[in-house]
Design a protein around this motif. Structure first.
Motif, PDB file in Angstrom:
ATOM      1  N   GLY A  56       0.777  -1.232   0.000  1.00 50.68           N
ATOM      2  CA  GLY A  56       0.000   0.000   0.000  1.00 50.68           C
ATOM      3  C   GLY A  56       0.805   1.276   0.000  1.00 50.68           C
ATOM      4  N   GLY A  57       0.558   2.123  -1.000  1.00 47.80           N
ATOM      5  CA  GLY A  57       1.141   3.460  -1.044  1.00 47.80           C
ATOM      6  C   GLY A  57       2.647   3.462  -0.929  1.00 47.80           C
ATOM      7  N   HIS A  58       3.135   4.269   0.000  1.00 42.15           N
ATOM      8  CA  HIS A  58       4.578   4.355   0.251  1.00 42.15           C
ATOM      9  C   HIS A  58       5.005   3.412   1.385  1.00 42.15           C
ATOM     10  CE1 HIS A  58       5.107   7.758  -2.452  1.00 42.15           C
ATOM     11  NE2 HIS A  58       4.041   8.333  -1.896  1.00 42.15           N
ATOM     12  N   TYR A  59       4.159   2.433   1.698  1.00 44.16           N
ATOM     13  CA  TYR A  59       4.481   1.431   2.715  1.00 44.16           C
ATOM     14  C   TYR A  59       4.766   2.088   4.070  1.00 44.16           C
ATOM     15  CZ  TYR A  59       5.026  -1.439  -1.456  1.00 44.16           C
ATOM     16  OH  TYR A  59       4.803  -2.074  -2.665  1.00 44.16           O
ATOM     17  N   ASP A  60       3.928   3.051   4.454  1.00 45.79           N
ATOM     18  CA  ASP A  60       4.131   3.744   5.719  1.00 45.79           C
ATOM     19  C   ASP A  60       2.819   3.837   6.493  1.00 45.79           C
ATOM     20  OD1 ASP A  60       2.901   5.416   3.975  1.00 45.79           O
ATOM     21  OD2 ASP A  60       4.231   7.127   4.250  1.00 45.79           O
ATOM     22  N   VAL A  61       2.938   3.974   7.811  1.00 46.62           N
ATOM     23  CA  VAL A  61       1.775   4.031   8.680  1.00 46.62           C
ATOM     24  C   VAL A  61       2.173   4.761   9.965  1.00 46.62           C
ATOM     25  CG1 VAL A  61       2.223   1.875   9.923  1.00 46.62           C
ATOM     26  CG2 VAL A  61      -0.132   2.613   9.583  1.00 46.62           C
ATOM     27  N   ASP A  62       1.185   5.377  10.630  1.00 47.97           N
ATOM     28  CA  ASP A  62       1.418   5.995  11.931  1.00 47.97           C
ATOM     29  C   ASP A  62       1.169   4.959  13.029  1.00 47.97           C
ATOM     30  OD1 ASP A  62       1.807   8.310  10.534  1.00 47.97           O
ATOM     31  OD2 ASP A  62      -0.149   9.177  11.005  1.00 47.97           O
ATOM     32  N   CYS A  63       2.008   4.970  14.055  1.00 44.51           N
ATOM     33  CA  CYS A  63       1.868   4.019  15.162  1.00 44.51           C
ATOM     34  C   CYS A  63       1.957   4.775  16.481  1.00 44.51           C
ATOM     35  CB  CYS A  63       2.941   2.937  15.089  1.00 44.51           C
ATOM     36  SG  CYS A  63       2.796   1.674  16.378  1.00 44.51           S
ATOM     37  N   LYS A  78       4.385   7.890   9.869  1.00 44.96           N
ATOM     38  CA  LYS A  78       4.743   7.431   8.532  1.00 44.96           C
ATOM     39  C   LYS A  78       6.005   6.550   8.543  1.00 44.96           C
ATOM     40  CE  LYS A  78       2.570  11.305   6.090  1.00 44.96           C
ATOM     41  NZ  LYS A  78       2.735  12.376   5.085  1.00 44.96           N
ATOM     42  N   LYS A  79       5.946   5.513   9.351  1.00 38.31           N
ATOM     43  CA  LYS A  79       7.049   4.563   9.440  1.00 38.31           C
ATOM     44  C   LYS A  79       6.723   3.327   8.611  1.00 38.31           C
ATOM     45  CE  LYS A  79      10.151   4.462  12.018  1.00 38.31           C
ATOM     46  NZ  LYS A  79      11.589   4.792  11.929  1.00 38.31           N
ATOM     47  N   GLN A  80       7.732   2.801   7.912  1.00 45.13           N
ATOM     48  CA  GLN A  80       7.553   1.578   7.146  1.00 45.13           C
ATOM     49  C   GLN A  80       7.660   0.353   8.044  1.00 45.13           C
ATOM     50  OE1 GLN A  80      10.350   1.650   3.911  1.00 45.13           O
ATOM     51  NE2 GLN A  80       9.199   3.171   2.766  1.00 45.13           N
ATOM     52  N   TYR A  81       8.569   0.395   8.981  1.00 45.24           N
ATOM     53  CA  TYR A  81       8.733  -0.695   9.950  1.00 45.24           C
ATOM     54  C   TYR A  81       9.503  -0.158  11.155  1.00 45.24           C
ATOM     55  CZ  TYR A  81      13.373  -0.835   7.811  1.00 45.24           C
ATOM     56  OH  TYR A  81      14.616  -0.481   7.336  1.00 45.24           O
ATOM     57  N   ASP A  82       9.302  -0.829  12.294  1.00 49.16           N
ATOM     58  CA  ASP A  82      10.021  -0.416  13.496  1.00 49.16           C
ATOM     59  C   ASP A  82       9.807  -1.462  14.582  1.00 49.16           C
ATOM     60  OD1 ASP A  82      11.682   1.101  14.990  1.00 49.16           O
ATOM     61  OD2 ASP A  82      10.279   2.735  15.376  1.00 49.16           O
ATOM     62  N   SER A  83      10.601  -1.353  15.640  1.00 50.32           N
ATOM     63  CA  SER A  83      10.494  -2.242  16.791  1.00 50.32           C
ATOM     64  C   SER A  83      10.707  -1.415  18.062  1.00 50.32           C
ATOM     65  CB  SER A  83      11.522  -3.369  16.700  1.00 50.32           C
ATOM     66  OG  SER A  83      11.448  -4.209  17.838  1.00 50.32           O
ATOM     67  N   PHE A  84       9.879  -1.671  19.074  1.00 53.80           N
ATOM     68  CA  PHE A  84       9.959  -0.908  20.323  1.00 53.80           C
ATOM     69  C   PHE A  84       9.798  -1.862  21.500  1.00 53.80           C
ATOM     70  CE2 PHE A  84       7.677   1.514  23.689  1.00 53.80           C
ATOM     71  CZ  PHE A  84       8.726   2.370  24.032  1.00 53.80           C
ATOM     72  N   THR A  85      10.736  -1.799  22.433  1.00 54.23           N
ATOM     73  CA  THR A  85      10.717  -2.649  23.626  1.00 54.23           C
ATOM     74  C   THR A  85      10.575  -1.769  24.862  1.00 54.23           C
ATOM     75  OG1 THR A  85      12.109  -4.318  22.554  1.00 54.23           O
ATOM     76  CG2 THR A  85      11.975  -4.383  24.957  1.00 54.23           C
ATOM     77  N   PHE A  86       9.703  -2.177  25.779  1.00 57.74           N
ATOM     78  CA  PHE A  86       9.485  -1.401  26.997  1.00 57.74           C
ATOM     79  C   PHE A  86       9.085  -2.347  28.132  1.00 57.74           C
ATOM     80  CE2 PHE A  86       5.414  -1.934  25.064  1.00 57.74           C
ATOM     81  CZ  PHE A  86       4.488  -1.977  26.098  1.00 57.74           C
ATOM     82  N   THR A  87       9.163  -1.829  29.354  1.00 55.02           N
ATOM     83  CA  THR A  87       8.735  -2.556  30.546  1.00 55.02           C
ATOM     84  C   THR A  87       7.579  -1.797  31.179  1.00 55.02           C
ATOM     85  OG1 THR A  87      10.965  -3.413  30.919  1.00 55.02           O
ATOM     86  CG2 THR A  87       9.435  -3.489  32.767  1.00 55.02           C
ATOM     87  N   THR A  88       6.484  -2.491  31.419  1.00 56.95           N
ATOM     88  CA  THR A  88       5.289  -1.822  31.938  1.00 56.95           C
ATOM     89  C   THR A  88       5.530  -1.280  33.337  1.00 56.95           C
ATOM     90  OG1 THR A  88       4.466  -3.951  32.749  1.00 56.95           O
ATOM     91  CG2 THR A  88       3.746  -3.257  30.572  1.00 56.95           C
ATOM     92  N   SER A  89       4.991  -0.088  33.596  1.00 57.72           N
ATOM     93  CA  SER A  89       5.181   0.585  34.884  1.00 57.72           C
ATOM     94  C   SER A  89       4.027   0.371  35.844  1.00 57.72           C
ATOM     95  CB  SER A  89       5.364   2.090  34.648  1.00 57.72           C
ATOM     96  OG  SER A  89       4.241   2.633  33.973  1.00 57.72           O
ATOM     97  N   ARG A  90       2.906  -0.182  35.329  1.00 58.24           N
ATOM     98  CA  ARG A  90       1.747  -0.411  36.192  1.00 58.24           C
ATOM     99  C   ARG A  90       0.829  -1.437  35.538  1.00 58.24           C
ATOM    100  NH1 ARG A  90      -3.035   3.716  36.118  1.00 58.24           N
ATOM    101  NH2 ARG A  90      -3.969   1.664  36.499  1.00 58.24           N
TER     102      ARG A  90
END
Length: 212
Positions: A56-63, A78-90
């Motif tokens: 789809g399109g320019h292969y981008d999306v908001d997250c 408008k990111k094509q791909y990404d990875s995010f790691t976090f630890t829940t605070s509550r």
């Protein structure tokens, strides 16, 4: 869960993934649309969100990722791909959304993998003080290697799907361009025929008048 109904096949995948505390889904995101998912997570849990736009399109999306208090933990435009790691605070329900609201006519196909918590030990006594036996160590090594193979296969399938989408899009554009060139060539050819016919007709009329 999500803000909109999921197709039956994707719903089955989601239910199966929840048992393993991981959600791995590929879904369609229409133009001017937003899709949100929710996950109940305990405090102190390590989580990883990974996504990629396949078609789809320019292969981008908001997250956007929010905690139970609505605090934004992650936001990319408008990111094509990404990875995010976090630890829940509550404790509470965490929300992550994918938005295609900036696109007016192009729908997207989005893949995401949301992993919650660490994998349980392969053996109940894996965290014991004494060392693992040779057989147990070999099983753990094979298990980790197979997990890596699964990750590689997933990424290769995504790349193959994205490459196929690009190739099909290029093929469609080439086909339309060829049809356009054929139409232009036909119009030019017909125009030349009428132009030559008109030229010789005018010349014949002029010759007749001079001879008379």
């Amino acid at each position: 869960g999500s803000s909109g109904p999921l197709p039956p096949l994707l719903l089955v995948w989601a239910l199966a993934a929840c048992v393993a505390r991981a959600s791995e889904i590929t879904f369609e995101l229409p133009d001017n649309a937003k899709q949100c998912f929710y996950e109940e997570i305990a405090q102190g849990t390590k989580c990883t969100l990974e996504f990629q736009v396949i078609t789809g399109g320019h292969y981008d999306v908001d997250c956007r990722l929010e905690d139970p208090d609505g605090i934004v933990l992650y936001k990319e435009m408008k990111k094509q791909y990404d990875s995010f790691t976090f630890t829940t605070s509550r404790n509470g329900t965490y929300k992550f959304c994918f938005s295609n609201e900036f696109s007016t006519f192009t729908h997207k196909t989005v893949y995401f993998d949301f992993q919650v918590g660490e994998d349980p030990p392969l053996f109940p006594s894996e965290n014991r003080v004494t060392a693992l036996t040779q057989m147990e160590s070999a099983c753990v090594s094979i298990h980790e290697a197979l997990k890596s193979v699964i990750d590689y296969q997933t990424h290769f399938r995504l790349r193959e799907a994205q490459g196929r989408s690009r190739a099909e899009d290029l093929n469609t554009r080439v086909a339309y361009w060829s049809i356009g060139e054929a139409i232009i060539l036909l119009v030019v050819s017909i125009g030349q025929v009428f132009l030559l016919k008109s030229f010789f007709s005018d010349k014949r009329t002029t010759t007749t008048r001079v001879g008379s």
